[in-house]
Design a protein around this motif. Sequence first.
Motif, PDB file in Angstrom:
ATOM      1  N   MET A   1       0.812  -1.208   0.000  1.00 13.93           N
ATOM      2  CA  MET A   1       0.000   0.000   0.000  1.00 13.93           C
ATOM      3  C   MET A   1       0.849   1.263   0.000  1.00 13.93           C
ATOM      4  O   MET A   1       0.355   2.323   0.329  1.00 13.93           O
ATOM      5  N   LYS A   2       2.072   1.153  -0.396  1.00 15.48           N
ATOM      6  CA  LYS A   2       2.929   2.336  -0.360  1.00 15.48           C
ATOM      7  C   LYS A   2       2.512   3.399  -1.363  1.00 15.48           C
ATOM      8  O   LYS A   2       2.580   4.584  -1.064  1.00 15.48           O
ATOM      9  N   ILE A   3       2.061   3.001  -2.552  1.00 20.01           N
ATOM     10  CA  ILE A   3       1.654   3.990  -3.552  1.00 20.01           C
ATOM     11  C   ILE A   3       0.331   4.631  -3.144  1.00 20.01           C
ATOM     12  O   ILE A   3       0.178   5.851  -3.224  1.00 20.01           O
ATOM     13  N   GLN A   4      -0.616   3.829  -2.700  1.00 15.94           N
ATOM     14  CA  GLN A   4      -1.898   4.361  -2.250  1.00 15.94           C
ATOM     15  C   GLN A   4      -1.692   5.351  -1.098  1.00 15.94           C
ATOM     16  O   GLN A   4      -2.305   6.418  -1.074  1.00 15.94           O
ATOM     17  N   THR A   5      -0.823   5.023  -0.184  1.00 18.81           N
ATOM     18  CA  THR A   5      -0.524   5.914   0.941  1.00 18.81           C
ATOM     19  C   THR A   5       0.108   7.209   0.453  1.00 18.81           C
ATOM     20  O   THR A   5      -0.261   8.298   0.913  1.00 18.81           O
ATOM     21  N   ALA A   6       1.043   7.121  -0.472  1.00 15.42           N
ATOM     22  CA  ALA A   6       1.691   8.316  -1.015  1.00 15.42           C
ATOM     23  C   ALA A   6       0.676   9.213  -1.720  1.00 15.42           C
ATOM     24  O   ALA A   6       0.698  10.441  -1.546  1.00 15.42           O
ATOM     25  N   ILE A   7      -0.201   8.614  -2.509  1.00 14.60           N
ATOM     26  CA  ILE A   7      -1.233   9.386  -3.206  1.00 14.60           C
ATOM     27  C   ILE A   7      -2.112  10.107  -2.193  1.00 14.60           C
ATOM     28  O   ILE A   7      -2.372  11.308  -2.304  1.00 14.60           O
ATOM     29  N   THR A   8      -2.564   9.383  -1.188  1.00 14.71           N
ATOM     30  CA  THR A   8      -3.432   9.961  -0.158  1.00 14.71           C
ATOM     31  C   THR A   8      -2.740  11.117   0.544  1.00 14.71           C
ATOM     32  O   THR A   8      -3.322  12.205   0.694  1.00 14.71           O
ATOM     33  N   LYS A  10      -0.178  13.020  -0.414  1.00 15.55           N
ATOM     34  CA  LYS A  10       0.064  14.177  -1.289  1.00 15.55           C
ATOM     35  C   LYS A  10      -1.216  14.965  -1.548  1.00 15.55           C
ATOM     36  O   LYS A  10      -1.206  16.196  -1.535  1.00 15.55           O
ATOM     37  N   LEU A  11      -2.311  14.257  -1.786  1.00 17.36           N
ATOM     38  CA  LEU A  11      -3.576  14.948  -2.043  1.00 17.36           C
ATOM     39  C   LEU A  11      -4.071  15.677  -0.794  1.00 17.36           C
ATOM     40  O   LEU A  11      -4.579  16.795  -0.885  1.00 17.36           O
ATOM     41  N   GLU A  12      -3.903  15.053   0.369  1.00 12.37           N
ATOM     42  CA  GLU A  12      -4.299  15.710   1.614  1.00 12.37           C
ATOM     43  C   GLU A  12      -3.478  16.977   1.847  1.00 12.37           C
ATOM     44  O   GLU A  12      -4.020  18.027   2.215  1.00 12.37           O
ATOM     45  N   GLN A  13      -2.177  16.898   1.626  1.00 13.05           N
ATOM     46  CA  GLN A  13      -1.300  18.050   1.855  1.00 13.05           C
ATOM     47  C   GLN A  13      -1.570  19.190   0.887  1.00 13.05           C
ATOM     48  O   GLN A  13      -1.559  20.353   1.267  1.00 13.05           O
ATOM     49  N   HIS A  14      -1.821  18.858  -0.372  1.00 13.11           N
ATOM     50  CA  HIS A  14      -1.963  19.907  -1.377  1.00 13.11           C
ATOM     51  C   HIS A  14      -3.370  20.507  -1.423  1.00 13.11           C
ATOM     52  O   HIS A  14      -3.517  21.711  -1.654  1.00 13.11           O
ATOM     53  N   PHE A  15      -4.396  19.672  -1.249  1.00 12.45           N
ATOM     54  CA  PHE A  15      -5.764  20.142  -1.465  1.00 12.45           C
ATOM     55  C   PHE A  15      -6.573  20.367  -0.190  1.00 12.45           C
ATOM     56  O   PHE A  15      -7.670  20.922  -0.263  1.00 12.45           O
ATOM     57  N   SER A  16      -6.098  19.936   0.972  1.00 14.07           N
ATOM     58  CA  SER A  16      -6.875  20.030   2.227  1.00 14.07           C
ATOM     59  C   SER A  16      -8.335  19.643   1.973  1.00 14.07           C
ATOM     60  O   SER A  16      -9.252  20.458   2.138  1.00 14.07           O
ATOM     61  N   PRO A  17      -8.557  18.413   1.537  1.00 11.09           N
ATOM     62  CA  PRO A  17      -9.891  18.020   1.082  1.00 11.09           C
ATOM     63  C   PRO A  17     -10.951  17.961   2.175  1.00 11.09           C
ATOM     64  O   PRO A  17     -10.662  17.614   3.321  1.00 11.09           O
ATOM     65  N   GLN A  59      -4.377  19.839 -12.092  1.00 14.41           N
ATOM     66  CA  GLN A  59      -3.805  20.094 -10.769  1.00 14.41           C
ATOM     67  C   GLN A  59      -3.447  18.778 -10.071  1.00 14.41           C
ATOM     68  O   GLN A  59      -2.380  18.659  -9.473  1.00 14.41           O
ATOM     69  N   VAL A  60      -4.354  17.810 -10.140  1.00 15.05           N
ATOM     70  CA  VAL A  60      -4.113  16.514  -9.493  1.00 15.05           C
ATOM     71  C   VAL A  60      -2.937  15.807 -10.155  1.00 15.05           C
ATOM     72  O   VAL A  60      -2.049  15.284  -9.468  1.00 15.05           O
ATOM     73  N   TYR A  61      -2.910  15.782 -11.477  1.00 13.22           N
ATOM     74  CA  TYR A  61      -1.799  15.130 -12.185  1.00 13.22           C
ATOM     75  C   TYR A  61      -0.458  15.781 -11.844  1.00 13.22           C
ATOM     76  O   TYR A  61       0.559  15.095 -11.734  1.00 13.22           O
ATOM     77  N   LYS A  62      -0.450  17.094 -11.670  1.00 15.17           N
ATOM     78  CA  LYS A  62       0.790  17.775 -11.309  1.00 15.17           C
ATOM     79  C   LYS A  62       1.273  17.324  -9.928  1.00 15.17           C
ATOM     80  O   LYS A  62       2.452  17.043  -9.738  1.00 15.17           O
ATOM     81  N   VAL A  63       0.355  17.231  -8.983  1.00 15.73           N
ATOM     82  CA  VAL A  63       0.701  16.799  -7.631  1.00 15.73           C
ATOM     83  C   VAL A  63       1.181  15.342  -7.630  1.00 15.73           C
ATOM     84  O   VAL A  63       2.086  14.982  -6.878  1.00 15.73           O
ATOM     85  N   LEU A  64       0.592  14.516  -8.494  1.00 14.89           N
ATOM     86  CA  LEU A  64       0.922  13.085  -8.527  1.00 14.89           C
ATOM     87  C   LEU A  64       1.829  12.715  -9.700  1.00 14.89           C
ATOM     88  O   LEU A  64       1.862  11.561 -10.124  1.00 14.89           O
ATOM     89  N   SER A  65       2.584  13.672 -10.204  1.00 10.62           N
ATOM     90  CA  SER A  65       3.413  13.419 -11.387  1.00 10.62           C
ATOM     91  C   SER A  65       4.419  12.287 -11.169  1.00 10.62           C
ATOM     92  O   SER A  65       4.668  11.488 -12.082  1.00 10.62           O
ATOM     93  N   GLU A  66       4.968  12.193  -9.995  1.00  4.08           N
ATOM     94  CA  GLU A  66       5.939  11.131  -9.698  1.00  4.08           C
ATOM     95  C   GLU A  66       5.283   9.742  -9.761  1.00  4.08           C
ATOM     96  O   GLU A  66       5.838   8.814 -10.355  1.00  4.08           O
TER      97      GLU A  66
END
Length: 105
Positions: A1-8, A10-17, A59-66
Amino acid sequence: MKIQTAITQKLEQHFSPAHLDVVNESHMHNVPPGSESHFKVVLVSESFEGLRQVPRHQQVYKVLSEEMAGEVHALALHTYSPEEWQATGLAPDSPQCLGGSKADR
């Protein structure tokens, strides 16, 4: 679950959902067990107010480009402003995969 965790993270940090679901849908595809290659993201953020879907997705693709340059093969994005989410409150289901050898079954 390392990729799922990283995605979560990054999205939390950038978008404050106001709402965030990151679902690993790799099991629905012709990939090895335990893969992290196909994800569905439901993201509700004030950052999306006044934006159309394409700029939101950019915006999402930019945050998750890696992640997108690495193991992530598919990213189903469902992006909403809080007002839009309050009106719908439900993202569409993902379609069944027919790619690879599953189409031959």
